[in-house]
Write a protein that holds these residues in place. Structure first.
Motif, PDB file in Angstrom:
ATOM      1  N   HIS A   1       0.327   2.871  -4.940  1.00  0.00           N
ATOM      2  CA  HIS A   1      -0.519   2.513  -5.569  1.00  0.00           C
ATOM      3  C   HIS A   1      -2.050   3.513  -5.203  1.00  0.00           C
ATOM      4  O   HIS A   1      -2.998   3.003  -6.066  1.00  0.00           O
ATOM      5  N   LYS A   2      -1.801   3.846  -4.100  1.00  0.00           N
ATOM      6  CA  LYS A   2      -3.244   5.448  -4.023  1.00  0.00           C
ATOM      7  C   LYS A   2      -2.909   6.047  -5.133  1.00  0.00           C
ATOM      8  O   LYS A   2      -4.487   6.725  -5.201  1.00  0.00           O
TER       9      LYS A   2
ATOM     10  N   ILE B   1       2.526   4.121  -1.524  1.00  0.00           N
ATOM     11  CA  ILE B   1       1.498   6.104  -2.186  1.00  0.00           C
ATOM     12  C   ILE B   1       0.774   5.923  -4.227  1.00  0.00           C
ATOM     13  O   ILE B   1       0.504   6.533  -4.510  1.00  0.00           O
TER      14      ILE B   1
ATOM     15  N   ASP C   1       1.133  -1.372   0.232  1.00  0.00           N
ATOM     16  CA  ASP C   1      -0.230   0.206  -0.177  1.00  0.00           C
ATOM     17  C   ASP C   1       0.661   1.243  -0.229  1.00  0.00           C
ATOM     18  O   ASP C   1       0.994   2.292   0.792  1.00  0.00           O
TER      19      ASP C   1
ATOM     20  N   GLU D   1      -6.900   7.472  -5.268  1.00  0.00           N
ATOM     21  CA  GLU D   1      -7.450   7.815  -3.246  1.00  0.00           C
ATOM     22  C   GLU D   1      -6.663   9.196  -3.465  1.00  0.00           C
ATOM     23  O   GLU D   1      -6.588  10.113  -2.615  1.00  0.00           O
TER      24      GLU D   1
END
Ligand code: 5GP
Length: 114
Positions: free
Chosen positions: A7-8, A5, A3, A13
């Motif tokens: 992936h976000k 940054i 998880d 996100e």
């Protein structure tokens, strides 16, 4: 499940300036550019670093390279050139632990590293 940054950013996100995206990878502008053109080419498959790449991932690496070629053409520096860098783990200077390739251009780069 990793998880980072990145992936976000892939999951929308958190925001980023997205230059290109397909099913395999995303290309974003680096938030702290080290050259007039500084993008990050990031595969969507969770791979921590170069050290975790498997032979079955070879198509991902090739797609990262062909995406760099396309970006160079689209941005008009395919003949002038550019630099691709992949930092691996702590000693290699990696700070975000999802595989990514830096692409720098837009000027005559010095001999240093990103
Ligand atoms: P590394 O040091 O892991 O090879 O590279 C990570 C890169 O990610 C750095 O150049 C850093 O500036 C960039 N970066 C870190 N956080 C963010 C972010 O939230 N958004 C964007 N666009 N780039 C980031």
């Amino acid at each position: 499940m990793s998880d980072t940054i990145f992936h976000k950013i892939i999951a929308r996100e958190i925001p980023a300036t997205i230059e290109f995206e397909n099913d395999t990878l995303i290309v974003i502008r680096d938030i702290n550019p080290q050259a007039p053109f500084h993008c990050l080419i990031i595969p969507k498959k969770t791979i921590r670093s170069i050290q975790q790449l498997e032979p079955e991932d070879s198509h991902i690496l090739m797609e990262m390279i062909s995406t760099a070629q396309k970006l160079a053409k689209d941005n008009g520096f395919d003949s002038k050139g550019y630099r691709l860098i992949m930092n691996c783990e702590e000693w290699g200077g990696q700070t975000v632990f999802q595989l990514h390739m830096h692409m720098l251009s837009g000027t005559h780069l010095s001999g240093g590293f990103a």
